[in-house]
Scaffold this motif. Structure first.
Motif, PDB file in Angstrom:
ATOM      1  N   PRO A  32       0.794  -1.243   0.000  1.00 55.06           N
ATOM      2  CA  PRO A  32       0.000   0.000   0.000  1.00 55.06           C
ATOM      3  C   PRO A  32       0.821   1.284   0.000  1.00 55.06           C
ATOM      4  N   SER A  33       1.860   1.365   0.824  1.00 56.58           N
ATOM      5  CA  SER A  33       2.626   2.609   0.934  1.00 56.58           C
ATOM      6  C   SER A  33       3.331   2.948  -0.376  1.00 56.58           C
ATOM      7  N   THR A  34       3.927   1.952  -1.027  1.00 52.66           N
ATOM      8  CA  THR A  34       4.617   2.194  -2.298  1.00 52.66           C
ATOM      9  C   THR A  34       3.611   2.550  -3.386  1.00 52.66           C
ATOM     10  N   ALA A  35       2.467   1.877  -3.373  1.00 53.21           N
ATOM     11  CA  ALA A  35       1.421   2.176  -4.367  1.00 53.21           C
ATOM     12  C   ALA A  35       1.000   3.636  -4.283  1.00 53.21           C
ATOM     13  N   LYS A  36       0.762   4.117  -3.077  1.00 52.86           N
ATOM     14  CA  LYS A  36       0.336   5.507  -2.905  1.00 52.86           C
ATOM     15  C   LYS A  36       1.439   6.484  -3.310  1.00 52.86           C
ATOM     16  N   ARG A  37       2.684   6.099  -3.034  1.00 51.11           N
ATOM     17  CA  ARG A  37       3.805   6.963  -3.398  1.00 51.11           C
ATOM     18  C   ARG A  37       3.875   7.170  -4.907  1.00 51.11           C
ATOM     19  N   TYR A  38       3.485   6.153  -5.659  1.00 50.01           N
ATOM     20  CA  TYR A  38       3.546   6.249  -7.119  1.00 50.01           C
ATOM     21  C   TYR A  38       2.179   6.520  -7.742  1.00 50.01           C
ATOM     22  N   GLY A  39       1.295   7.115  -6.942  1.00 52.56           N
ATOM     23  CA  GLY A  39       0.066   7.674  -7.492  1.00 52.56           C
ATOM     24  C   GLY A  39      -1.141   6.772  -7.568  1.00 52.56           C
ATOM     25  N   LEU A  40      -1.114   5.622  -6.898  1.00 55.16           N
ATOM     26  CA  LEU A  40      -2.259   4.711  -6.935  1.00 55.16           C
ATOM     27  C   LEU A  40      -3.163   4.915  -5.727  1.00 55.16           C
ATOM     28  N   ASP A  47      -8.962   0.046  -5.178  1.00 55.50           N
ATOM     29  CA  ASP A  47      -7.569  -0.361  -5.008  1.00 55.50           C
ATOM     30  C   ASP A  47      -6.946  -0.460  -6.404  1.00 55.50           C
ATOM     31  N   GLU A  48      -6.242   0.610  -6.779  1.00 59.28           N
ATOM     32  CA  GLU A  48      -5.719   0.685  -8.139  1.00 59.28           C
ATOM     33  C   GLU A  48      -4.479  -0.177  -8.358  1.00 59.28           C
ATOM     34  N   ARG A  49      -4.050  -0.883  -7.324  1.00 54.25           N
ATOM     35  CA  ARG A  49      -3.006  -1.885  -7.546  1.00 54.25           C
ATOM     36  C   ARG A  49      -3.545  -3.002  -8.429  1.00 54.25           C
ATOM     37  N   TYR A  50      -4.875  -3.146  -8.463  1.00 53.73           N
ATOM     38  CA  TYR A  50      -5.523  -4.160  -9.297  1.00 53.73           C
ATOM     39  C   TYR A  50      -5.964  -3.595 -10.656  1.00 53.73           C
ATOM     40  N   ASN A  51      -5.643  -2.329 -10.899  1.00 48.78           N
ATOM     41  CA  ASN A  51      -5.929  -1.720 -12.199  1.00 48.78           C
ATOM     42  C   ASN A  51      -4.686  -1.915 -13.059  1.00 48.78           C
ATOM     43  N   LEU A  52      -4.783  -2.808 -14.039  1.00 50.94           N
ATOM     44  CA  LEU A  52      -3.605  -3.211 -14.806  1.00 50.94           C
ATOM     45  C   LEU A  52      -2.878  -2.032 -15.433  1.00 50.94           C
ATOM     46  N   GLU A  53      -3.619  -1.134 -16.065  1.00 53.54           N
ATOM     47  CA  GLU A  53      -2.984  -0.008 -16.751  1.00 53.54           C
ATOM     48  C   GLU A  53      -2.331   0.953 -15.766  1.00 53.54           C
ATOM     49  N   LYS A  54      -3.063   1.340 -14.715  1.00 48.75           N
ATOM     50  CA  LYS A  54      -2.512   2.303 -13.760  1.00 48.75           C
ATOM     51  C   LYS A  54      -1.353   1.711 -12.966  1.00 48.75           C
ATOM     52  N   ALA A  55      -1.461   0.449 -12.596  1.00 48.41           N
ATOM     53  CA  ALA A  55      -0.378  -0.186 -11.850  1.00 48.41           C
ATOM     54  C   ALA A  55       0.872  -0.329 -12.707  1.00 48.41           C
ATOM     55  N   THR A  56       0.686  -0.607 -14.003  1.00 49.78           N
ATOM     56  CA  THR A  56       1.833  -0.710 -14.906  1.00 49.78           C
ATOM     57  C   THR A  56       2.509   0.648 -15.076  1.00 49.78           C
ATOM     58  N   ALA A  59       4.529   1.187 -11.989  1.00 51.92           N
ATOM     59  CA  ALA A  59       5.749   0.380 -12.006  1.00 51.92           C
ATOM     60  C   ALA A  59       6.804   1.032 -12.900  1.00 51.92           C
ATOM     61  N   CYS A  60       6.370   1.568 -14.037  1.00 56.82           N
ATOM     62  CA  CYS A  60       7.311   2.235 -14.944  1.00 56.82           C
ATOM     63  C   CYS A  60       7.911   3.486 -14.311  1.00 56.82           C
ATOM     64  N   ARG A  61       7.104   4.188 -13.534  1.00 58.71           N
ATOM     65  CA  ARG A  61       7.643   5.367 -12.833  1.00 58.71           C
ATOM     66  C   ARG A  61       8.712   4.933 -11.827  1.00 58.71           C
ATOM     67  N   TYR A  62       8.457   3.809 -11.159  1.00 60.05           N
ATOM     68  CA  TYR A  62       9.463   3.276 -10.225  1.00 60.05           C
ATOM     69  C   TYR A  62      10.740   2.925 -10.986  1.00 60.05           C
ATOM     70  N   PHE A  63      10.595   2.217 -12.112  1.00 61.88           N
ATOM     71  CA  PHE A  63      11.770   1.801 -12.888  1.00 61.88           C
ATOM     72  C   PHE A  63      12.596   3.004 -13.324  1.00 61.88           C
ATOM     73  N   LYS A  64      11.937   4.049 -13.797  1.00 64.59           N
ATOM     74  CA  LYS A  64      12.648   5.232 -14.270  1.00 64.59           C
ATOM     75  C   LYS A  64      13.397   5.920 -13.127  1.00 64.59           C
TER      76      LYS A  64
END
Length: 217
Positions: A32-40, A47-56, A59-64
């Motif tokens: 949850p904490s990381t998800a919120k940090r990256y805008g979910l 729970d947008e961690r289960y939203n495939l497009e938004k979660a992806t 994840a890309c923001r984290y990678f960058k």
């Protein structure tokens, strides 16, 4: 790089409903904490961690961010498992510039190689003993997107008005976590409505993303 998709394979086996003992959820396994940090958005209704497009996208923001910090993708991958704080600390302590050369706990040490192994297997499954036919492959279902920027008192009733039932609504929108949506701020959500003509495998048009996946090309 497109190859980073294999990270999702080892995180969740591409199960959009994956949930771990550490409370990580979704295909990219955000806590949850990381998800919120990256805008979910994560709460009892959404729970947008289960939203495939938004979660992806998250994840890309984290990678960058991680790539900017480390400068190489193997350290980015290792940090996704072990955390940026731990990888940065160990790179400094062990005098290295890449996580490949770090002494880490087994799970994180193996993580980068699991990613590479998954890439090799999924790009050429027959080489590793997986012989699939086209009718064994899950097919994407065409959906219509509906914008919802208002409160929904009852998702089941909303679904019926849009030609589907509550089960189908939740199946194609797993980010919905309750039977209602207060939406006090008027946020816009995208709801996927499956095309009824594609809900049965017998009527689906077969589409194979990678021809190497199947033996009957």
């Amino acid at each position: 790089p497109v190859d980073m998709v294999y990270l999702a394979c080892i995180e969740s086996m591409l199960n959009p409903r994956a949930y771990s003992a550490a409370k990580a959820a979704g295909i990219w396994q955000f806590i949850p904490s990381t998800a919120k940090r990256y805008g979910l958005e994560v709460n009892e209704y959404v729970d947008e961690r289960y939203n495939l497009e938004k979660a992806t996208n998250a994840a890309c923001r984290y990678f960058k961010e991680a790539l900017q910090k480390y400068g190489n993708w193997e350290s980015v991958a290792a940090s996704y498992n072990g955390g940026m704080g731990r990888i940065s600390k160990e790179l400094d302590a062990q005098g290295q510039t890449t996580a490949y050369n770090l002494y880490l706990v087994d799970e994180t040490s193996r993580y980068m190689f699991r990613l590479l192994a998954m890439k090799m297997i999924m790009e050429n499954p027959q080489k590793y003993g997986f012989h699939l036919t086209s009718d064994q492959i899950y097919q994407p279902v065409k959906t219509t997107q509906v914008k919802v920027s208002y409160p929904v008192l009852n998702w089941a009733e909303w679904a019926e008005k849009h030609g589907i039932n509550y089960m189908q609504l939740r199946e194609y929108n797993p980010w919905i976590r309750s039977k209602s949506l207060p939406n006090k701020l008027g946020k816009t959500y995208i709801v996927n409505i499956p095309d009824k003509s594609e809900l049965k495998r017998s009527s689906q048009k077969k589409k194979i993303y990678n021809s190497n996946w199947v033996v009957d090309k």
